[in-house]
Motif scaffolding. Sequence first.
Motif, PDB file in Angstrom:
ATOM      1  N   ALA A  55       0.887  -1.205  -0.219  1.00 36.63           N
ATOM      2  CA  ALA A  55       0.024  -0.079  -0.036  1.00 36.63           C
ATOM      3  C   ALA A  55       0.905   1.198   0.004  1.00 36.63           C
ATOM      4  O   ALA A  55       2.170   1.144   0.464  1.00 36.63           O
ATOM      5  CB  ALA A  55      -0.927   0.092   1.231  1.00 36.63           C
ATOM      6  N   THR A  56       0.356   2.344  -0.377  1.00 31.24           N
ATOM      7  CA  THR A  56       0.811   3.780  -0.340  1.00 31.24           C
ATOM      8  C   THR A  56       0.085   4.779   0.139  1.00 31.24           C
ATOM      9  O   THR A  56      -1.121   4.449  -0.114  1.00 31.24           O
ATOM     10  CB  THR A  56       1.497   4.042  -1.822  1.00 31.24           C
ATOM     11  OG1 THR A  56       2.132   5.271  -1.510  1.00 31.24           O
ATOM     12  CG2 THR A  56       0.559   4.255  -2.766  1.00 31.24           C
ATOM     13  N   ARG A  57       0.462   5.697   0.860  1.00 32.47           N
ATOM     14  CA  ARG A  57      -0.436   6.755   1.233  1.00 32.47           C
ATOM     15  C   ARG A  57       0.450   8.058   1.199  1.00 32.47           C
ATOM     16  O   ARG A  57       1.749   7.918   1.269  1.00 32.47           O
ATOM     17  CB  ARG A  57      -0.738   6.596   2.755  1.00 32.47           C
ATOM     18  CG  ARG A  57      -1.613   7.701   3.061  1.00 32.47           C
ATOM     19  CD  ARG A  57      -2.106   7.540   4.430  1.00 32.47           C
ATOM     20  NE  ARG A  57      -2.702   8.808   5.084  1.00 32.47           N
ATOM     21  CZ  ARG A  57      -3.205   8.956   6.180  1.00 32.47           C
ATOM     22  NH1 ARG A  57      -3.430   7.914   6.932  1.00 32.47           N
ATOM     23  NH2 ARG A  57      -3.798  10.226   6.612  1.00 32.47           N
ATOM     24  N   PHE A  58      -0.483   9.127   0.643  1.00 30.55           N
ATOM     25  CA  PHE A  58       0.440  10.300   0.266  1.00 30.55           C
ATOM     26  C   PHE A  58       0.256  11.270   1.483  1.00 30.55           C
ATOM     27  O   PHE A  58      -0.714  10.957   2.177  1.00 30.55           O
ATOM     28  CB  PHE A  58      -0.081  10.898  -0.795  1.00 30.55           C
ATOM     29  CG  PHE A  58       0.164  10.135  -2.107  1.00 30.55           C
ATOM     30  CD1 PHE A  58       1.332  10.305  -2.748  1.00 30.55           C
ATOM     31  CD2 PHE A  58      -0.767   9.228  -2.617  1.00 30.55           C
ATOM     32  CE1 PHE A  58       1.684   9.572  -3.756  1.00 30.55           C
ATOM     33  CE2 PHE A  58      -0.405   8.454  -3.779  1.00 30.55           C
ATOM     34  CZ  PHE A  58       0.897   8.578  -4.285  1.00 30.55           C
ATOM     35  N   LEU A  59       1.244  12.176   1.737  1.00 30.80           N
ATOM     36  CA  LEU A  59       1.154  12.962   2.810  1.00 30.80           C
ATOM     37  C   LEU A  59       0.758  14.350   2.315  1.00 30.80           C
ATOM     38  O   LEU A  59       1.094  14.518   1.239  1.00 30.80           O
ATOM     39  CB  LEU A  59       2.719  13.044   3.565  1.00 30.80           C
ATOM     40  CG  LEU A  59       3.276  11.932   3.825  1.00 30.80           C
ATOM     41  CD1 LEU A  59       4.619  12.185   4.190  1.00 30.80           C
ATOM     42  CD2 LEU A  59       2.667  11.349   5.085  1.00 30.80           C
ATOM     43  N   THR A  60      -0.079  14.922   2.993  1.00 31.85           N
ATOM     44  CA  THR A  60      -0.529  16.155   2.563  1.00 31.85           C
ATOM     45  C   THR A  60      -0.386  17.344   4.005  1.00 31.85           C
ATOM     46  O   THR A  60      -0.343  16.826   4.837  1.00 31.85           O
ATOM     47  CB  THR A  60      -2.199  16.332   2.428  1.00 31.85           C
ATOM     48  OG1 THR A  60      -2.892  15.879   3.470  1.00 31.85           O
ATOM     49  CG2 THR A  60      -2.251  15.297   1.120  1.00 31.85           C
ATOM     50  N   SER A  61      -0.631  18.552   3.701  1.00 29.70           N
ATOM     51  CA  SER A  61      -0.686  19.579   4.640  1.00 29.70           C
ATOM     52  C   SER A  61      -1.345  20.790   4.184  1.00 29.70           C
ATOM     53  O   SER A  61      -1.785  20.859   3.010  1.00 29.70           O
ATOM     54  CB  SER A  61       0.960  19.854   5.194  1.00 29.70           C
ATOM     55  OG  SER A  61       1.366  20.760   3.995  1.00 29.70           O
ATOM     56  N   ALA A  62      -1.784  21.549   5.548  1.00 28.91           N
ATOM     57  CA  ALA A  62      -2.478  22.761   5.023  1.00 28.91           C
ATOM     58  C   ALA A  62      -1.769  23.711   4.129  1.00 28.91           C
ATOM     59  O   ALA A  62      -0.435  23.733   4.120  1.00 28.91           O
ATOM     60  CB  ALA A  62      -2.786  23.319   6.404  1.00 28.91           C
ATOM     61  N   PRO A  63      -2.033  24.387   3.082  1.00 26.86           N
ATOM     62  CA  PRO A  63      -1.438  25.356   2.312  1.00 26.86           C
ATOM     63  C   PRO A  63      -0.669  26.378   3.449  1.00 26.86           C
ATOM     64  O   PRO A  63      -1.288  26.509   4.425  1.00 26.86           O
ATOM     65  CB  PRO A  63      -2.713  26.085   1.612  1.00 26.86           C
ATOM     66  CG  PRO A  63      -3.636  25.411   1.610  1.00 26.86           C
ATOM     67  CD  PRO A  63      -3.664  24.244   3.027  1.00 26.86           C
ATOM     68  N   GLY A  64       0.493  26.639   2.874  1.00 26.65           N
ATOM     69  CA  GLY A  64       1.097  27.669   3.621  1.00 26.65           C
ATOM     70  C   GLY A  64       2.611  27.443   3.295  1.00 26.65           C
ATOM     71  O   GLY A  64       3.365  26.721   2.658  1.00 26.65           O
ATOM     72  N   THR A  65       3.569  28.176   4.364  1.00 28.40           N
ATOM     73  CA  THR A  65       4.987  28.083   4.203  1.00 28.40           C
ATOM     74  C   THR A  65       5.359  26.896   4.998  1.00 28.40           C
ATOM     75  O   THR A  65       5.049  26.983   6.293  1.00 28.40           O
ATOM     76  CB  THR A  65       5.592  29.251   4.519  1.00 28.40           C
ATOM     77  OG1 THR A  65       5.380  30.461   3.430  1.00 28.40           O
ATOM     78  CG2 THR A  65       7.096  29.181   4.410  1.00 28.40           C
ATOM     79  N   VAL A  66       6.277  26.048   4.853  1.00 25.89           N
ATOM     80  CA  VAL A  66       6.433  24.854   5.618  1.00 25.89           C
ATOM     81  C   VAL A  66       7.343  25.305   6.852  1.00 25.89           C
ATOM     82  O   VAL A  66       8.415  25.910   6.507  1.00 25.89           O
ATOM     83  CB  VAL A  66       7.107  23.562   4.836  1.00 25.89           C
ATOM     84  CG1 VAL A  66       7.831  22.660   5.825  1.00 25.89           C
ATOM     85  CG2 VAL A  66       6.230  23.182   3.791  1.00 25.89           C
ATOM     86  N   VAL A  67       7.038  25.174   8.101  1.00 24.89           N
ATOM     87  CA  VAL A  67       8.002  25.468   9.158  1.00 24.89           C
ATOM     88  C   VAL A  67       8.692  24.750   9.669  1.00 24.89           C
ATOM     89  O   VAL A  67       9.852  24.710  10.517  1.00 24.89           O
ATOM     90  CB  VAL A  67       7.208  26.577  10.084  1.00 24.89           C
ATOM     91  CG1 VAL A  67       6.712  27.746   9.485  1.00 24.89           C
ATOM     92  CG2 VAL A  67       6.152  25.746  10.711  1.00 24.89           C
ATOM     93  N   GLU A  68       8.129  23.291   9.904  1.00 24.43           N
ATOM     94  CA  GLU A  68       8.725  22.262  10.649  1.00 24.43           C
ATOM     95  C   GLU A  68       8.513  20.897   9.935  1.00 24.43           C
ATOM     96  O   GLU A  68       7.160  20.844   9.163  1.00 24.43           O
ATOM     97  CB  GLU A  68       8.125  22.092  11.874  1.00 24.43           C
ATOM     98  CG  GLU A  68       8.335  23.318  12.828  1.00 24.43           C
ATOM     99  CD  GLU A  68       7.872  23.093  14.292  1.00 24.43           C
ATOM    100  OE1 GLU A  68       7.353  22.212  14.749  1.00 24.43           O
ATOM    101  OE2 GLU A  68       7.712  24.223  14.818  1.00 24.43           O
ATOM    102  N   ILE A  69       9.337  19.947  10.034  1.00 29.35           N
ATOM    103  CA  ILE A  69       8.927  18.614   9.533  1.00 29.35           C
ATOM    104  C   ILE A  69       9.699  17.641  10.534  1.00 29.35           C
ATOM    105  O   ILE A  69      10.672  17.715  10.904  1.00 29.35           O
ATOM    106  CB  ILE A  69       9.770  18.362   8.109  1.00 29.35           C
ATOM    107  CG1 ILE A  69       9.122  19.322   7.059  1.00 29.35           C
ATOM    108  CG2 ILE A  69       9.380  16.733   7.674  1.00 29.35           C
ATOM    109  CD1 ILE A  69      10.035  19.108   5.614  1.00 29.35           C
ATOM    110  N   HIS A  70       8.538  16.793  11.168  1.00 30.57           N
ATOM    111  CA  HIS A  70       8.962  15.691  12.169  1.00 30.57           C
ATOM    112  C   HIS A  70       8.787  14.227  11.840  1.00 30.57           C
ATOM    113  O   HIS A  70       7.516  14.177  11.154  1.00 30.57           O
ATOM    114  CB  HIS A  70       8.536  16.216  13.384  1.00 30.57           C
ATOM    115  CG  HIS A  70       8.459  17.730  14.165  1.00 30.57           C
ATOM    116  ND1 HIS A  70       9.619  18.090  14.411  1.00 30.57           N
ATOM    117  CD2 HIS A  70       7.665  18.933  14.090  1.00 30.57           C
ATOM    118  CE1 HIS A  70       9.785  19.303  14.704  1.00 30.57           C
ATOM    119  NE2 HIS A  70       8.400  19.804  14.663  1.00 30.57           N
ATOM    120  N   GLY A  71       9.318  13.381  12.584  1.00 26.62           N
ATOM    121  CA  GLY A  71       8.980  12.078  12.523  1.00 26.62           C
ATOM    122  C   GLY A  71       9.390  11.347  11.491  1.00 26.62           C
ATOM    123  O   GLY A  71       8.956   9.944  11.479  1.00 26.62           O
ATOM    124  N   VAL A  72      10.145  11.847  10.540  1.00 26.68           N
ATOM    125  CA  VAL A  72      10.434  10.900   9.312  1.00 26.68           C
ATOM    126  C   VAL A  72      11.128   9.569   9.468  1.00 26.68           C
ATOM    127  O   VAL A  72      11.074   8.656   9.134  1.00 26.68           O
ATOM    128  CB  VAL A  72      10.938  11.751   8.044  1.00 26.68           C
ATOM    129  CG1 VAL A  72      11.017  11.029   6.823  1.00 26.68           C
ATOM    130  CG2 VAL A  72       9.799  13.010   7.800  1.00 26.68           C
TER     131      VAL A  72
END
Length: 425
Positions: A347-364
């Motif tokens: 299976a695959t799932r795509f990551l999404t986020s709210a529109p805007g400027t990326v300020v943090e990325i965690h947990g990868v």
Amino acid sequence: MSQTPAVLSSPPTAPPSGASPGGVLVIGGRTDVLRKAKALGLHVVYVQQPQYFRAEEAAWCDKALLVDYTDWRELRPLVAAAHEAYGFTCAFSTLEPALEPVGLVNELLGFDGNPSRVSVLLRDKWAMRRHLAGAGPLAVAAAEAGGRESLVEFGRAHGFPFILKPVDAAASLGVLRVDGPAAIDAVLDRLEGLRSSSEHQFANFFRLERFLMEEYLDGPEYSVESLSFGGRHTVVAITEKRTHTEFVELGHALPARLAAGAEAEITGCVTAFLDAVGLRHGPAHTEVRLSSRGPKVIESHDRTGGDRISELVEAAYGIDLEGRALAWLSGQGEALPGRPRPRAAAATRFLTSAPGTVVEIHGVEAARALDGVLDISVGVRVGDTVPPLQASWDRVGQILVTAADTAAAVDLCDRVAEKISIVTA
């Protein structure tokens, strides 16, 4: 767009021991296709747009023609000369804009591949609907969109909601649902915005000038991954989908969880469709809705599916769709004897986020360490801008997993996604 053609050469890679000599013309596509062709012992002539050729690809091809391959006037004489010089025996691509040129090469050189008409029917959705209009269960009501009155008339004739989508596009770009007469003006405003857009990823290939109206098909959507061998179609996998607002795909899982009767209906629909459009060789990715009137084809492509579905197929079935197709076309491999049985699920799932400027990325990194995770890719960095989710390229990352069965694979995808946070402001 016309480019001055260039020819590059690189030292040929020795074929594997025991491989028969042969050659293939690869048009566009990914470096992986070149690697697979070399693994088969093939002499590779690579055609690529100059702006997309990468230096590392020189190690995986014997000759490279750098030219706008969508311009047949430029491509034709170069292909004819290259064939005379290097003697390749087949042409291949998995890239949408290169499929019709591959068909034209087949016709020019007399190769036993799909003719260009197949690619035209599968790319031009209005041509496909006209072609199938008299094909019984395969027919779906459709018409080319004009002005406001054409939408009003189509709704009267075929009911609301109905679908409005580009005649020639991909990745769910520009697919709109017209819910009723009151929605027509807003939909037309959105359509005009799409027509004038040059910002999307495929702007050089898909102009978004013509739009198609189609009757609405209810029911869950699946994709069917198949390989064809001289007109015999083998369904390798049926894939279930998760979508955002019906159209943008957020996940895939296979084998699809289907009753035996529904699986047989979908398989029969797809093989009849591939016969109807004249596809005889290679991969196809066909999207189907299991509607209240039976399975109906939404669209199809004479290539492998996007979204890394081929990797899911390989994880679950042990079959490399591209490699099998290349081996068959080049005379280096046999047809599949029948439909394969899965050895696992994927299976695959795509990551999404709210529109805007990326300020943090965690947990990868923590998510990557979980058992069953095949890969996690994140397509944004801190400081990047995330647009509203309107097409496939607006997704910000992807998770691929494998598990013992489809339910477990879907559950694992969800658990992995929960560990990853992409924060925008």
